[in-house]
Design a protein around this motif. Structure first.
Motif, PDB file in Angstrom:
ATOM      1  N   VAL A 177      -4.377 -17.872  15.982  1.00  0.00           N
ATOM      2  CA  VAL A 177      -4.379 -16.121  16.074  1.00  0.00           C
ATOM      3  C   VAL A 177      -4.799 -15.353  14.696  1.00  0.00           C
ATOM      4  N   ILE A 178      -4.320 -16.049  13.530  1.00  0.00           N
ATOM      5  CA  ILE A 178      -4.642 -15.536  12.481  1.00  0.00           C
ATOM      6  C   ILE A 178      -6.232 -15.467  11.969  1.00  0.00           C
ATOM      7  N   GLU A 179      -6.588 -16.465  12.663  1.00  0.00           N
ATOM      8  CA  GLU A 179      -8.362 -16.883  12.291  1.00  0.00           C
ATOM      9  C   GLU A 179      -8.871 -15.949  13.121  1.00  0.00           C
ATOM     10  N   ALA A 180      -8.517 -15.817  14.702  1.00  0.00           N
ATOM     11  CA  ALA A 180      -9.012 -14.766  15.606  1.00  0.00           C
ATOM     12  C   ALA A 180      -8.900 -13.297  14.915  1.00  0.00           C
ATOM     13  N   MET A 181      -8.009 -12.928  14.460  1.00  0.00           N
ATOM     14  CA  MET A 181      -7.610 -11.713  14.097  1.00  0.00           C
ATOM     15  C   MET A 181      -8.423 -11.181  12.613  1.00  0.00           C
ATOM     16  N   THR A 182      -8.740 -12.366  11.753  1.00  0.00           N
ATOM     17  CA  THR A 182      -9.428 -12.223  10.618  1.00  0.00           C
ATOM     18  C   THR A 182     -11.108 -12.295  10.676  1.00  0.00           C
ATOM     19  N   SER A 223      19.057 -14.101  17.337  1.00  0.00           N
ATOM     20  CA  SER A 223      19.059 -15.273  16.974  1.00  0.00           C
ATOM     21  C   SER A 223      17.603 -16.080  17.023  1.00  0.00           C
ATOM     22  N   ALA A 224      16.533 -15.249  17.767  1.00  0.00           N
ATOM     23  CA  ALA A 224      15.362 -15.923  17.599  1.00  0.00           C
ATOM     24  C   ALA A 224      14.738 -15.357  16.510  1.00  0.00           C
ATOM     25  N   PRO A 225      13.655 -16.343  15.781  1.00  0.00           N
ATOM     26  CA  PRO A 225      13.098 -15.902  14.418  1.00  0.00           C
ATOM     27  C   PRO A 225      11.883 -14.886  14.776  1.00  0.00           C
ATOM     28  N   VAL A 226      11.561 -14.023  14.063  1.00  0.00           N
ATOM     29  CA  VAL A 226      10.528 -13.200  14.035  1.00  0.00           C
ATOM     30  C   VAL A 226       9.700 -13.263  12.857  1.00  0.00           C
ATOM     31  N   MET A 227       8.243 -13.398  13.097  1.00  0.00           N
ATOM     32  CA  MET A 227       7.223 -13.262  11.950  1.00  0.00           C
ATOM     33  C   MET A 227       6.415 -12.208  12.389  1.00  0.00           C
ATOM     34  N   GLU A 228       5.964 -11.356  11.148  1.00  0.00           N
ATOM     35  CA  GLU A 228       5.493 -10.073  11.168  1.00  0.00           C
ATOM     36  C   GLU A 228       4.325 -10.167  10.302  1.00  0.00           C
ATOM     37  N   LEU A 229       3.236  -9.909  10.658  1.00  0.00           N
ATOM     38  CA  LEU A 229       1.786 -10.136   9.558  1.00  0.00           C
ATOM     39  C   LEU A 229       1.222  -8.871   9.998  1.00  0.00           C
ATOM     40  N   ASP A 230       0.929  -8.095   8.711  1.00  0.00           N
ATOM     41  CA  ASP A 230       0.124  -7.125   8.536  1.00  0.00           C
ATOM     42  C   ASP A 230      -1.429  -7.494   8.072  1.00  0.00           C
ATOM     43  N   PHE A 231      -2.499  -7.129   8.891  1.00  0.00           N
ATOM     44  CA  PHE A 231      -3.712  -7.497   8.186  1.00  0.00           C
ATOM     45  C   PHE A 231      -4.473  -6.398   7.650  1.00  0.00           C
ATOM     46  N   GLU A 232      -5.435  -6.587   6.859  1.00  0.00           N
ATOM     47  CA  GLU A 232      -6.391  -5.671   6.046  1.00  0.00           C
ATOM     48  C   GLU A 232      -6.964  -4.564   7.084  1.00  0.00           C
ATOM     49  N   ASP A 271       0.996  -1.146  -0.069  1.00  0.00           N
ATOM     50  CA  ASP A 271       0.108   0.206   0.061  1.00  0.00           C
ATOM     51  C   ASP A 271       0.840   1.268   0.076  1.00  0.00           C
ATOM     52  N   ALA A 272       0.526   2.120  -0.770  1.00  0.00           N
ATOM     53  CA  ALA A 272       1.521   3.634  -1.074  1.00  0.00           C
ATOM     54  C   ALA A 272       1.361   4.147   0.327  1.00  0.00           C
TER      55      ALA A 272
END
Length: 122
Positions: free
Chosen positions: A115-120, A87-96, A74-75
């Motif tokens: 978590v994704i189902e709850a947020m969507t 050293s710990a992995p990080v997952m970042e998700l942006d929702f609509e 998105d602009a």
């Protein structure tokens, strides 16, 4: 009471997988203490904890993939924050809906999916 007489050169005991499973099962009985079970078999509690940890990793299911839809950038979207390397992995998700989810460290596929189902949900 049980006693063992050892003669000759002391050697390490080799435990079969069935014996290990039986000993581990005894530690899973409600109220059982790992140190008591270990003492009964003449092994250290740390060895028994290692067997338990190994048994858990042997039965874990392989990770499952969660379906993800990739959207065009998105602009008007904010510039992503640069996180310091670790050293710990990080997952970042942006929702609509504008929400952002960051998961630091390891997460099971079931947790991420829930978590994704709850947020969507609308």
């Amino acid at each position: 009471m049980r006693a063992e007489v050892l003669s000759g050169i002391e050697r390490r005991r080799r435990w079969s997988d069935d014996e290990k499973t039986q000993i581990i099962d005894e530690t899973l009985v409600p109220g059982a203490k790992v140190s008591t079970v270990a003492r009964r078999y003449g092994i250290s509690a740390s060895l028994l904890f290692s067997w338990r940890r190994q048994a858990r990793t042997d039965v874990e299911a392989p990770p499952q993939l969660v379906p993800v839809m990739i959207a065009a950038p998105d602009a008007n979207a904010a510039v992503p924050t640069v996180m310091p390397a670790s050293s710990a992995p990080v997952m970042e998700l942006d929702f609509e809906n504008g929400a952002r989810l960051r998961i630091f460290g390891a997460a099971t596929s079931d947790l991420v999916k829930a978590v994704i189902e709850a947020m969507t949900q609308r």
